[in-house]
Design a protein around this motif. Structure first.
Motif, PDB file in Angstrom:
ATOM      1  N   GLU A   3       0.840  -1.192   0.000  1.00 30.48           N
ATOM      2  CA  GLU A   3       0.000   0.000   0.000  1.00 30.48           C
ATOM      3  C   GLU A   3       0.878   1.246   0.000  1.00 30.48           C
ATOM      4  OE1 GLU A   3      -3.127   2.209   2.984  1.00 30.48           O
ATOM      5  OE2 GLU A   3      -2.809   0.060   3.198  1.00 30.48           O
ATOM      6  N   LEU A   4       0.502   2.205  -0.833  1.00 26.85           N
ATOM      7  CA  LEU A   4       1.245   3.461  -0.894  1.00 26.85           C
ATOM      8  C   LEU A   4       0.812   4.367   0.252  1.00 26.85           C
ATOM      9  CD1 LEU A   4       1.104   4.194  -4.733  1.00 26.85           C
ATOM     10  CD2 LEU A   4       2.911   3.077  -3.428  1.00 26.85           C
ATOM     11  N   VAL A   5       1.780   5.026   0.857  1.00 30.77           N
ATOM     12  CA  VAL A   5       1.498   5.956   1.942  1.00 30.77           C
ATOM     13  C   VAL A   5       2.125   7.294   1.582  1.00 30.77           C
ATOM     14  CG1 VAL A   5       1.816   6.471   4.398  1.00 30.77           C
ATOM     15  CG2 VAL A   5       1.476   4.106   3.664  1.00 30.77           C
ATOM     16  N   ILE A   6       1.287   8.301   1.455  1.00 29.64           N
ATOM     17  CA  ILE A   6       1.745   9.663   1.228  1.00 29.64           C
ATOM     18  C   ILE A   6       1.505  10.399   2.546  1.00 29.64           C
ATOM     19  CG2 ILE A   6       1.485  11.768  -0.148  1.00 29.64           C
ATOM     20  CD1 ILE A   6       2.208   9.310  -1.853  1.00 29.64           C
ATOM     21  N   GLY A   7       2.526  11.054   3.048  1.00 26.94           N
ATOM     22  CA  GLY A   7       2.369  11.797   4.298  1.00 26.94           C
ATOM     23  C   GLY A   7       2.623  10.929   5.517  1.00 26.94           C
ATOM     24  N   ALA A   8       1.990  11.310   6.608  1.00 28.99           N
ATOM     25  CA  ALA A   8       2.268  10.691   7.910  1.00 28.99           C
ATOM     26  C   ALA A   8       1.711   9.272   8.018  1.00 28.99           C
ATOM     27  CB  ALA A   8       1.689  11.553   9.024  1.00 28.99           C
ATOM     28  N   ILE A   9       2.443   8.442   8.748  1.00 30.94           N
ATOM     29  CA  ILE A   9       1.959   7.099   9.057  1.00 30.94           C
ATOM     30  C   ILE A   9       1.097   7.169  10.315  1.00 30.94           C
ATOM     31  CG2 ILE A   9       3.926   5.955   7.966  1.00 30.94           C
ATOM     32  CD1 ILE A   9       5.060   5.470  10.807  1.00 30.94           C
ATOM     33  N   VAL A  10       0.329   6.136  10.542  1.00 30.71           N
ATOM     34  CA  VAL A  10      -0.519   6.060  11.726  1.00 30.71           C
ATOM     35  C   VAL A  10       0.309   5.510  12.886  1.00 30.71           C
ATOM     36  CG1 VAL A  10      -2.593   5.021  12.714  1.00 30.71           C
ATOM     37  CG2 VAL A  10      -2.572   5.722  10.304  1.00 30.71           C
ATOM     38  N   LEU A  11       0.259   6.217  13.999  1.00 29.03           N
ATOM     39  CA  LEU A  11       0.991   5.799  15.195  1.00 29.03           C
ATOM     40  C   LEU A  11       0.041   5.219  16.218  1.00 29.03           C
ATOM     41  CD1 LEU A  11       3.314   8.919  15.688  1.00 29.03           C
ATOM     42  CD2 LEU A  11       3.865   6.774  14.542  1.00 29.03           C
ATOM     43  N   THR A  12       0.564   4.326  17.043  1.00 25.48           N
ATOM     44  CA  THR A  12      -0.207   3.848  18.182  1.00 25.48           C
ATOM     45  C   THR A  12      -0.235   4.963  19.221  1.00 25.48           C
ATOM     46  OG1 THR A  12       1.702   2.943  19.342  1.00 25.48           O
ATOM     47  CG2 THR A  12       0.564   1.461  17.779  1.00 25.48           C
ATOM     48  N   LEU A  13      -1.075   4.810  20.220  1.00 26.19           N
ATOM     49  CA  LEU A  13      -1.147   5.795  21.299  1.00 26.19           C
ATOM     50  C   LEU A  13       0.192   5.892  22.024  1.00 26.19           C
ATOM     51  CD1 LEU A  13      -2.911   7.790  22.818  1.00 26.19           C
ATOM     52  CD2 LEU A  13      -3.662   5.897  24.282  1.00 26.19           C
ATOM     53  N   GLU A  14       0.815   4.750  22.274  1.00 25.50           N
ATOM     54  CA  GLU A  14       2.113   4.735  22.951  1.00 25.50           C
ATOM     55  C   GLU A  14       3.179   5.446  22.114  1.00 25.50           C
ATOM     56  OE1 GLU A  14       5.486   1.553  24.431  1.00 25.50           O
ATOM     57  OE2 GLU A  14       3.403   0.875  24.302  1.00 25.50           O
ATOM     58  N   GLU A  15       3.193   5.188  20.807  1.00 24.37           N
ATOM     59  CA  GLU A  15       4.155   5.843  19.928  1.00 24.37           C
ATOM     60  C   GLU A  15       3.933   7.356  19.891  1.00 24.37           C
ATOM     61  OE1 GLU A  15       4.682   2.022  16.901  1.00 24.37           O
ATOM     62  OE2 GLU A  15       3.316   3.661  16.379  1.00 24.37           O
ATOM     63  N   LEU A  19       6.674  10.122  20.775  1.00 21.84           N
ATOM     64  CA  LEU A  19       7.000  11.150  19.787  1.00 21.84           C
ATOM     65  C   LEU A  19       6.868  12.553  20.366  1.00 21.84           C
ATOM     66  CD1 LEU A  19       7.810  11.868  16.902  1.00 21.84           C
ATOM     67  CD2 LEU A  19       5.376  11.751  16.286  1.00 21.84           C
ATOM     68  N   ARG A  20       5.916  12.739  21.238  1.00 22.01           N
ATOM     69  CA  ARG A  20       5.695  14.050  21.855  1.00 22.01           C
ATOM     70  C   ARG A  20       6.957  14.557  22.563  1.00 22.01           C
ATOM     71  NH1 ARG A  20       0.829  13.389  25.274  1.00 22.01           N
ATOM     72  NH2 ARG A  20       2.325  12.331  26.580  1.00 22.01           N
ATOM     73  N   LEU A  42      14.766   7.756  23.195  1.00 22.51           N
ATOM     74  CA  LEU A  42      13.367   7.830  22.759  1.00 22.51           C
ATOM     75  C   LEU A  42      13.233   7.428  21.287  1.00 22.51           C
ATOM     76  CD1 LEU A  42      12.329  11.142  24.538  1.00 22.51           C
ATOM     77  CD2 LEU A  42      11.539   8.822  25.110  1.00 22.51           C
ATOM     78  N   VAL A  43      14.184   7.865  20.469  1.00 22.36           N
ATOM     79  CA  VAL A  43      14.163   7.490  19.055  1.00 22.36           C
ATOM     80  C   VAL A  43      14.318   5.974  18.918  1.00 22.36           C
ATOM     81  CG1 VAL A  43      15.365   7.690  16.838  1.00 22.36           C
ATOM     82  CG2 VAL A  43      14.948   9.743  18.228  1.00 22.36           C
ATOM     83  N   LEU A  44      15.224   5.404  19.688  1.00 23.90           N
ATOM     84  CA  LEU A  44      15.406   3.955  19.661  1.00 23.90           C
ATOM     85  C   LEU A  44      14.107   3.247  20.058  1.00 23.90           C
ATOM     86  CD1 LEU A  44      17.184   1.427  19.406  1.00 23.90           C
ATOM     87  CD2 LEU A  44      17.870   1.805  21.784  1.00 23.90           C
ATOM     88  N   GLU A  45      13.441   3.772  21.060  1.00 26.43           N
ATOM     89  CA  GLU A  45      12.194   3.162  21.532  1.00 26.43           C
ATOM     90  C   GLU A  45      11.104   3.220  20.457  1.00 26.43           C
ATOM     91  OE1 GLU A  45       9.102   3.569  25.311  1.00 26.43           O
ATOM     92  OE2 GLU A  45      10.970   4.723  25.319  1.00 26.43           O
ATOM     93  N   ILE A  46      10.943   4.374  19.820  1.00 20.47           N
ATOM     94  CA  ILE A  46       9.882   4.475  18.803  1.00 20.47           C
ATOM     95  C   ILE A  46      10.234   3.652  17.565  1.00 20.47           C
ATOM     96  CG2 ILE A  46      10.611   6.577  17.558  1.00 20.47           C
ATOM     97  CD1 ILE A  46       7.618   7.431  17.675  1.00 20.47           C
ATOM     98  N   MET A  47      11.516   3.625  17.199  1.00 24.67           N
ATOM     99  CA  MET A  47      11.922   2.809  16.049  1.00 24.67           C
ATOM    100  C   MET A  47      11.676   1.332  16.324  1.00 24.67           C
ATOM    101  SD  MET A  47      12.767   4.365  13.313  1.00 24.67           S
ATOM    102  CE  MET A  47      13.512   2.970  12.461  1.00 24.67           C
ATOM    103  N   GLY A  48      11.966   0.898  17.537  1.00 20.00           N
ATOM    104  CA  GLY A  48      11.712  -0.494  17.892  1.00 20.00           C
ATOM    105  C   GLY A  48      10.250  -0.853  17.713  1.00 20.00           C
ATOM    106  N   SER A  49       9.381   0.039  18.154  1.00 20.75           N
ATOM    107  CA  SER A  49       7.943  -0.192  18.030  1.00 20.75           C
ATOM    108  C   SER A  49       7.501  -0.178  16.566  1.00 20.75           C
ATOM    109  CB  SER A  49       7.179   0.876  18.826  1.00 20.75           C
ATOM    110  OG  SER A  49       5.793   0.688  18.698  1.00 20.75           O
ATOM    111  N   LEU A  50       7.966   0.808  15.812  1.00 19.56           N
ATOM    112  CA  LEU A  50       7.581   0.916  14.401  1.00 19.56           C
ATOM    113  C   LEU A  50       8.050  -0.293  13.595  1.00 19.56           C
ATOM    114  CD1 LEU A  50       8.433   4.694  13.789  1.00 19.56           C
ATOM    115  CD2 LEU A  50       6.134   3.689  14.006  1.00 19.56           C
ATOM    116  N   LEU A  51       9.282  -0.720  13.844  1.00 16.80           N
ATOM    117  CA  LEU A  51       9.817  -1.872  13.116  1.00 16.80           C
ATOM    118  C   LEU A  51       9.110  -3.164  13.512  1.00 16.80           C
ATOM    119  CD1 LEU A  51      13.615  -0.961  13.208  1.00 16.80           C
ATOM    120  CD2 LEU A  51      12.116  -0.959  11.191  1.00 16.80           C
TER     121      LEU A  51
END
Length: 186
Positions: A3-15, A19-20, A42-51
Motif C-alpha cells: 500500500e502506498l502511503v503519502i504523508g504521515a503514518i498512523v501511530l499507536t497511542l504509545e508511539e 514522539l511528543r 526515545l528514538v530507539l524506543e519508537i523505532m523499535g515499536s515501528l519496526l
C-alpha cells in the motif's frame, strides 16, 4: 503490491506519547548532551515499536537500507554511511543524524502539503510512471518549487521530491530523474 502511503503514518497511542517528547530537529540538541542522549533513547524506543509492527512503508525503509536508492560521491546506503563512520546497530537510531530519516519514516517528504498533494495527484493519474512521465513530473516539481519558493536549498528540495516520488510508487530510477530535474535548477 504494498500500500502506498503519502504523508504521515498512523501511530499507536504509545508511539504518539513517545514522539511528543522527541526533538525531531538535530539543531534543537546542539550543546545539550543530556538532552541528546535522552532523545536518542526515545528514538530507539519508537523505532523499535515501528519496526516490530512493520509500520514504516517499504519504500521508506528501502530509501534508508538499499544502496540503489542513494546517490552521491560516497557509495552505499544511508545505513552504510552510519556504519562506515563506526555507528552500528541501535546506535544508528540514537545518532542525531538519524533524525532526518526518522522524520521521513514518520511523515513522508518534507514538502508543503499543497505541493505534495498536487504532485502525488499528478503521479497517480499515470497508470505506470515511465521515463517520459518522469520527465513531465520533474517539470511539475520544478514549477512547484518555483511557485512555492522552495529553491532556498535546491539540493534538499530535490531530495524531498525524490522521497515523495518513492512514496507515490515510482520506480527509484525514474524518481531519481525527477530529483535530477529539480536539482538542476539555478
Amino acid at each position: 503490491m504494498t500500500e502506498l502511503v503519502i504523508g504521515a503514518i498512523v501511530l499507536t497511542l504509545e508511539e504518539s506519547h513517545i514522539l511528543r517528547d522527541i526533538k525531531l530537529r538535530q539543531e534543537e540538541l546542539l550543546g545539550a548532551h543530556h538532552l541528546a542522549h535522552r532523545n536518542g533513547e526515545l528514538v530507539l524506543e519508537i523505532m523499535g515499536s515501528l519496526l516490530k509492527r512493520n509500520a514504516i512503508p517499504e519504500m521508506r525503509l528501502r530509501y534508508f537500507e538499499d544502496p540503489a536508492f542513494r546517490t552521491g560521491r560516497i557509495k552505499g546506503s544511508h545505513r552504510a554511511l552510519f556504519e562506515r563512520n563506526k555507528t552500528i546497530g541501535d546506535d544508528i537510531y540514537r545518532h542525531p543524524n538519524f533524525l532526518i530519516h526518522l522524520r521521513y519514516f514518520l511523515s513522508g517528504a518534507d514538502l508543503p502539503s499543497n505541493v505534495a498533494d498536487t504532485f502525488s495527484q499528478k503521479a497517480k493519474s499515470y497508470s505506470h510512471v515511465g521515463p517520459s512521465d518522469a520527465l513531465e513530473l520533474g517539470g511539475l516539481a520544478r514549477d512547484l518549487s518555483r511557485k512555492f519558493g522552495l529553491l532556498v536549498d535546491t539540493e534538499a528540495t530535490a531530495e524531498e521530491f525524490y522521497k515523495l516520488s518513492l512514496d507515490c510508487g515510482i520506480y527509484h530510477r525514474h524518481a531519481a530523474a525527477i530529483r535530477d530535474r529539480v536539482r538542476s535548477m539555478k
